[in-house]
Design an enzyme around this catalytic site. Structure first.
Site, PDB file in Angstrom:
ATOM      1  N   SER A  60       0.761  -1.393  -0.054  1.00 49.71           N
ATOM      2  CA  SER A  60       0.031   0.628  -0.335  1.00 49.71           C
ATOM      3  C   SER A  60       0.867   1.308   0.175  1.00 49.71           C
ATOM      4  O   SER A  60      -0.196   2.501  -0.228  1.00 49.71           O
ATOM      5  CB  SER A  60      -0.641  -0.063   1.091  1.00 49.71           C
ATOM      6  N   LYS A  63       0.754   3.170  -3.056  1.00 51.36           N
ATOM      7  CA  LYS A  63      -0.559   4.491  -3.028  1.00 51.36           C
ATOM      8  C   LYS A  63      -0.282   5.165  -3.284  1.00 51.36           C
ATOM      9  O   LYS A  63      -1.026   6.662  -3.864  1.00 51.36           O
ATOM     10  CB  LYS A  63      -1.760   3.789  -1.876  1.00 51.36           C
ATOM     11  N   TYR A 188      -2.922  -2.285 -10.560  1.00 46.03           N
ATOM     12  CA  TYR A 188      -2.511  -2.156  -9.036  1.00 46.03           C
ATOM     13  C   TYR A 188      -2.374  -2.814  -8.260  1.00 46.03           C
ATOM     14  O   TYR A 188      -1.506  -2.699  -7.354  1.00 46.03           O
ATOM     15  CB  TYR A 188      -4.539  -2.019  -8.373  1.00 46.03           C
ATOM     16  N   TYR A 240      -3.889   2.910   7.683  1.00 47.01           N
ATOM     17  CA  TYR A 240      -5.561   2.714   7.852  1.00 47.01           C
ATOM     18  C   TYR A 240      -6.478   3.254   9.550  1.00 47.01           C
ATOM     19  O   TYR A 240      -6.983   4.541   9.407  1.00 47.01           O
ATOM     20  CB  TYR A 240      -4.601   1.319   8.227  1.00 47.01           C
ATOM     21  N   VAL A 258       1.077  -3.731   3.608  1.00 49.31           N
ATOM     22  CA  VAL A 258       0.943  -5.130   4.502  1.00 49.31           C
ATOM     23  C   VAL A 258       2.430  -6.285   4.627  1.00 49.31           C
ATOM     24  O   VAL A 258       2.115  -7.449   4.829  1.00 49.31           O
ATOM     25  CB  VAL A 258       0.050  -6.043   4.262  1.00 49.31           C
TER      26      VAL A 258
END
Ligand code: GLU
Length: 305
Positions: A60, A63, A188, A240, A258
């Site tokens: 992530s 992102k 992705y 998160y 992660v």
């Protein structure tokens, strides 16, 4: 600051966490690893300790990079039309806001639905696929030509990514995806499988900490507005459901993945951390413990004014 000592102290927390198992290729990673790379952009000093040169899946943290790339290529207005900047108290694969309030855009670019939308905005350009563009941009902003796609992790993500598939098809049905669900997902999944080191992430953090300019050669890589936008979203939703908790405890814009990676953009510092054992929320447990120590000892908390 004694990094080795800080690592030894934070190491003790590893047993409280577990490596991500929902992506089978990540389940094989040795949890007993902790590395840190600190780039002091004011004094141009770099220090590292532990597993600072070990490669791991960016997951992530990618992102942040795809968000910056989309803002640079399409502008903030387009990005804002497609994805919100709201904080979420829900898990990373939530679409609750869209379900309940009939909104057509995901809460923010760091929940998976938002990240898939951002990836879908990147389209083939001059014969370069979206993944090739993201890989080239990742290598540039991380100042790391060795970043590459780990095929095994990509295949593992793609094989087990039914939740992400369901999000993509849902987004497509809502008219929020500009490309097909399958091609958006391919981008992705692949960007999540890029392999980085603590040093690569410290360089990314350093560009953000330096207002979008690469501290190693003075080239502007992203606009000041893009850097500010990314840091703001990292602060409010980079960790998160625990983003608020760590905003109070650490006070530094941070994004986790992660794979166990953390990128932090602090005043005068870019920081990259890796430790794959995760807490319940999906954040690196020893990694955040270490970042908290760094924040205290180096006075990095942006709210202490
Ligand atoms: N590839 C992972 C997923 O989509 C990334 C999740 C994360 O790092 O938060 O499930």
């Amino acid at each position: 600051m004694n990094l080795e000592e800080a690592i030894q102290n934070s190491w003790r927390r590893i047993d409280e966490g577990q490596v991500a198992t929902y992506i089978p290729a990540l389940a094989d990673v040795d949890p007993y690893q902790l590395g840190v790379y600190l780039f002091n952009i004011k004094d141009n000093k770099r220090v590292c300790a532990g597993a600072a040169q070990t490669r791991f899946a960016i997951e992530s943290v990618s992102k942040v990079i795809s968000l910056l790339y989309a803002i640079e290529h399409l502008g903030l207005t387009t990005v804002n039309q497609r994805v919100g900047t709201r904080q979420t108290g829900f898990a990373f694969n939530t679409i609750l806001n869209m379900e309940i309030t009939r909104e057509t855009k995901p809460l923010n670019p760091f929940v998976n639905s938002g990240a898939i939308v951002i990836s879908s905005l990147i389209t083939e350009e001059n014969g370069q696929s979206p993944v090739d563009q993201l890989l080239a941009f990742t290598r540039k902003i991380c100042h790391d030509p060795q970043v590459s796609l780990n095929e095994e992790i990509y295949q593992s993500e793609a094989r087990t990514g039914d939740m992400n598939r369901s999000l993509a098809y849902y987004l497509k049905a809502k008219g929020t995806l500009t490309r097909s669900a399958t091609s958006s997902l391919e981008t992705y999944f692949k960007q999540c499988s890029f392999m980085v080191t603590c040093e690569s992430l410290a360089n990314l953090g350093a560009v953000l900490a330096n207002d979008g300019v690469a501290p190693w050669d003075g080239e502007r890589i992203v606009s000041s507005a893009a850097a500010t936008y990314a840091k703001s979203v990292m602060m409010t939703t980079g960790l998160y459901t625990e983003s608020g908790t760590y905003s109070v405890r650490i006070g530094v814009p941070t994004k986790s993945g992660v794979g166990g990676g953390l990128v932090a953009a602090a005043p005068n510092y870019g920081i990259g951390i890796f430790s794959p054992a995760l807490d319940q929320a999906g954040n690196s447990i020893a990694g955040l413990d270490l970042l908290e120590r760094l924040s205290q000892q180096l006075h990095l908390d942006i709210f202490k004014y």
